[in-house]
Design an enzyme around this catalytic site. Structure first.
Site, PDB file in Angstrom:
ATOM      1  N   HIS A   1      68.271  18.993  32.664  1.00  0.00           N
ATOM      2  CA  HIS A   1      68.717  19.657  31.444  1.00  0.00           C
ATOM      3  C   HIS A   1      68.717  19.625  30.045  1.00  0.00           C
ATOM      4  O   HIS A   1      68.561  18.462  29.972  1.00  0.00           O
ATOM      5  CB  HIS A   1      69.472  20.405  32.154  1.00  0.00           C
ATOM      6  CG  HIS A   1      70.509  21.098  31.668  1.00  0.00           C
ATOM      7  ND1 HIS A   1      70.552  21.867  30.357  1.00  0.00           N
ATOM      8  CD2 HIS A   1      70.174  22.779  31.564  1.00  0.00           C
ATOM      9  CE1 HIS A   1      71.337  23.798  30.774  1.00  0.00           C
ATOM     10  NE2 HIS A   1      70.602  23.593  31.494  1.00  0.00           N
TER      11      HIS A   1
ATOM     12  N   GLU B   1      68.689  24.699  39.468  1.00  0.00           N
ATOM     13  CA  GLU B   1      67.417  25.567  39.629  1.00  0.00           C
ATOM     14  C   GLU B   1      67.354  24.761  40.950  1.00  0.00           C
ATOM     15  O   GLU B   1      67.114  25.980  41.844  1.00  0.00           O
ATOM     16  CB  GLU B   1      66.764  25.348  39.092  1.00  0.00           C
ATOM     17  CG  GLU B   1      66.842  25.873  37.278  1.00  0.00           C
ATOM     18  CD  GLU B   1      65.730  25.602  36.568  1.00  0.00           C
ATOM     19  OE1 GLU B   1      65.044  24.189  36.943  1.00  0.00           O
ATOM     20  OE2 GLU B   1      65.037  26.052  35.523  1.00  0.00           O
TER      21      GLU B   1
END
Length: 363
Positions: A245, A305
Site C-alpha cells: 500500500h 483488496e
C-alpha cells in the site's frame, strides 16, 4: 521534486485520517473497528455529511431518504438502461451517473449515494437476459443492493456487504478523493466531482485491483504450489495482487475487518466460502513469506483488496463489478470531501516545474 505529491499536504480535513505507520484509520473521530460491523452504512453517511448539508435528518429518516433516492434513480434512469447495458459494467455505471442532475444539495447527494447501488446490480442482470429488479425503498441499503442483484439475500450476507461499504467509505486523500476535491474546488456540482472520483478509481493502481486478486487465487489453485507460483510471478516482474500500500507500512486495518467478515460468512452461511477463505489464508501467508525474502528492504503487507475480493465473490458479484461496489461505498466520502472543499472557496491550483527544451529568444 514533488512527483506524485508525496508528503505534500493539500487539504485540512475533519473527515478521515490514515496512520500509515501505526496501521489505524480514523473516520470523523471514530476508529474503523468502532464503526465496522456496529454502524450501518446509512449512519456513517450521516456522520460524514454532518455539517456539510442544511436540514440533514436523523439516522432513521436519512436511511428512508436514501431508500427513496434509490427508487428515484431507478425510475429516472430506467429508460436509458438498454443503452447503458452493452458497455462494460463500470463504464455503464459511470455513464448512468453522468445523467443525474449536477446540483449541490442533499437531494443531489442522496441520488449519488443511491446510483452505484442501483445501477450495478441492474446492469449486471440485463446482459444475462434477466429483467431488472426495482429497488425496495424500505430495505436497508446493502440488503436492497443484493436484492436487486438476484432476490432476497440472507441477513448475514447483507450485514457483510454493509460492513464492507462502511469499511471503504473514506480513506484520506487518496487519488480518487483528491480528483474529486480538485473538481469540487472549481465550484462544479457534485455529480461532476463524483465523476472525477470514478475516473480515478477505475485505474488498476487504485480501485481496480480486487478483481485480479480472484484471478491470482484461481491461477495459484490451479498450479498447486502457492509459494512457487508467487516466486515465479515476482521473477517475471509481476505484482502480487492484494499486497502493499502507498501509505501503510504495516498491515492495512481494513484487511483484518474484512477477513473477520468473510470468516463469519464461511462459518455460518457457506461451506464453499469457508473453503475459499482457508485457501486464501494459505496464499496470504505464502505471499508474506515470499515477499519478505524477495523484497527485504520493504514492508509489504496484506491490503484491503485481498479480502475485498473474497467478500464480494461470496456476495455474488462478478469480479468485473468489484470496483463498482467499491464506488458504492466510497461515494459517501467523495461527497463529503467535495462539500468540505467547496466550503473553503479555494481553487486547487498547484504549480509545475518546466523541464523541457528552452527556445532561443530573439533579443
Amino acid at each position: 521534486m514533488a512527483n506524485g505529491l508525496d508528503d505534500v499536504v493539500a487539504a485540512d480535513t475533519v473527515l478521515s485520517d490514515v496512520d500509515g505507520a501505526g496501521g489505524h484509520l480514523t473516520i470523523r473521530g471514530h476508529s474503523l473497528t468502532e464503526l465496522a460491523g456496529r454502524w450501518r452504512f446509512g449512519q456513517v453517511v450521516r456522520l460524514l455529511f454532518d455539517g456539510f448539508f442544511d436540514g440533514l435528518p436523523g439516522d432513521s429518516e436519512l436511511e428512508k431518504a436514501i431508500g427513496k433516492a434509490r427508487a428515484e434513480v431507478f425510475e429516472r434512469l430506467q429508460p436509458m438502461l438498454g443503452q447503458l447495458a452493452p458497455l462494460d459494467i463500470y463504464s455503464a455505471m459511470r455513464a448512468g451517473i453522468a445523467l443525474l442532475p449536477d446540483g449541490e444539495g442533499l437531494a443531489d447527494a442522496l441520488r449519488l449515494i443511491a446510483a452505484p447501488a442501483v445501477l450495478t446490480p441492474v446492469l449486471l442482470r440485463i446482459p444475462r437476459g434477466e429483467k431488472p429488479i426495482a429497488p425496495d425503498e424500505r430495505a436497508d441499503h446493502a440488503a436492497d443492493m443484493l436484492g436487486m442483484l438476484g432476490g432476497a439475500a440472507s441477513p448475514r450476507l447483507a450485514e457483510a456487504l454493509d460492513t464492507y461499504l462502511v469499511t471503504v467509505c473514506d480513506h484520506g486523500l487518496n487519488a480518487s478523493t483528491f480528483a474529486t476535491r480538485v473538481v469540487a474546488s472549481t465550484q462544479a456540482g457534485l455529480t461532476s466531482a463524483i465523476l472525477a472520483g470514478l475516473g480515478a478509481l477505475k485505474g488498476p493502481l487504485h480501485g481496480g485491483a480486487p478483481g485480479p486478486v480472484i484471478e491470482m487465487l484461481d491461477a495459484i489453485e490451479a498450479s498447486g504450489d502457492p509459494a512457487a507460483w508467487l516466486r515465479g510471478e515476482i521473477a517475471r516482474g509481476g505484482r502480487i495482487m492484494g499486497f502493499g500500500h502507498r501509505i501503510y507500512r504495516v498491515r492495512d486495518p481494513r484487511a483484518d475487518v474484512l477477513k473477520a467478515v468473510v470468516r463469519q460468512l464461511g462459518a455460518r452461511n457457506s461451506r464453499e466460502t469457508g473453503s475459499r477463505l482457508a485457501f486464501a489464508e494459505t496464499v496470504e501467508q505464502a505471499a508474506l513469506d515470499v515477499l519478505k525474502v524477495a523484497k527485504p528492504q520493504r514492508s509489504i503487507q496484506t491490503n484491503v483488496e485481498f479480502y475485498t475480493a473474497l467478500l464480494l465473490e461470496a456476495a455474488g458479484f462478478p469480479k468485473e463489478a468489484f470496483s463498482n461496489v467499491f464506488a458504492a461505498g466510497r461515494v459517501a466520502g467523495w461527497i463529503a470531501h467535495a462539500r468540505e472543499q467547496q466550503a473553503t472557496g479555494r481553487l486547487i491550483r498547484p504549480q509545475s516545474r518546466y523541464v523541457g527544451p528552452v527556445p532561443d529568444l530573439v533579443a
